[in-house]
Design a protein around this motif. Structure first.
Motif: not given
Length: 263
Positions: A104, A106, A55, A194-196, A198-199, A16, A53, A126, A119
């Motif tokens: 990803i 986030a 963010t 939600r990202v977790e 997906l991961v 992350w 990820v 997401i 992005t």
């Protein structure tokens, strides 16, 4: 070297990466731009990391480059300094795009200019439902330097890309999702869960198959169809001898979860 401007944490199979300049809307300074290559290299070398990820902290994903930092180069009148900054921006997002592992975005808040380019460099996006997103370079008399003029029309249509580039507007995320720029929109408080989720789904797959699949999709965009199909066949022939494909098929016949080793 990474600083507090860019945080790195490995949890549940993913690295992350958090842009951490909330008071500046996570505007990208030298620390952040230089940090992308470092975090990608670190994630690629770590066998525990199956996905990366990105963010932002606070109310922004990223508002783009720190304009005070940019002015040091652009206002110098020195073409070498200008070229140095442009190379730094280009290499930062190129390295994200080239990451061997799935990436990803986030997207948690305001996303403009370099934030949009981040992005675009990621595989999946997401976004929280309150997000507003656009290019914005034109608002400051600037051109994109991290890929939005090139990647954006490949993600959405040419006319839609030109609208974002020419107007500098930040649009509601639902609008750009309809254009194909975002995979999924979720309530703000559900973004990280939600990202977790997906991961967890991605990390349950073969990391070798994931890497090869990502490579095929990225490379095929610039290939004639017949050559791309031949490349897919060649990659499959090599992958067909891997331990992971045997494990996947064996696990199916034995009605158990596969235990992939990435080889």
């Amino acid at each position: 070297m990474m600083t507090q401007d860019m945080l790195y944490e490995v949890r549940n199979g993913a690295a992350w990466v958090t842009l951490n300049r909330p008071d500046a809307l996570n505007a990208m300074n030298q620390n952040i731009l230089d940090g992308y290559s470092e975090v990608i290299e670190k994630a690629e070398k770590d066998p525990e990391v199956k996905a990366v990820v990105f963010t932002g902290s606070g109310r922004a994903f990223s508002a783009g480059a720190d304009l005070k930092y940019v002015l040091q180069f652009m206002g110098s009148g020195d073409p070498v300094k200008v070229r140095t900054f442009m190379k730094q921006a280009y290499e930062a997002f190129a390295r994200v795009g080239e990451c061997e592992k799935p990436t990803i975005a986030a997207v948690n808040g305001i996303t403009a200019a370099g934030g949009l380019e981040l992005t675009l460099a990621c595989d999946l996006v997401i976004a929280a439902e309150s997000v507003k997103i656009g290019d914005g370079h034109i608002n400051f008399g600037m051109l994109p330097g991290g890929g939005s003029a090139i990647r954006l029309p490949r993600k959405i249509s040419e006319t839609r890309a030109k609208y974002l580039l020419f107007t500098g507007e930040l649009l509601p995320v639902q609008k750009v999702a309809d254009w194909g720029l975002v995979n999924e929109i979720v309530p703000d408080d559900q973004l990280i869960p939600r990202v977790e989720e997906l991961v967890a789904k991605l990390t349950s797959k073969s990391p070798l198959a994931m890497r090869l699949m990502k490579h095929l999709v990225d490379q095929a965009l610039d290939m004639p169809l017949d050559r791309a199909l031949q490349t897919e066949m060649q990659v499959w022939e090599a992958y067909g001898q891997s331990e992971d494909v045997i494990e996947g098929l064996t696990a199916f016949t034995e009605k158990r979860k596969p235990a992939y080793k990435g080889r």
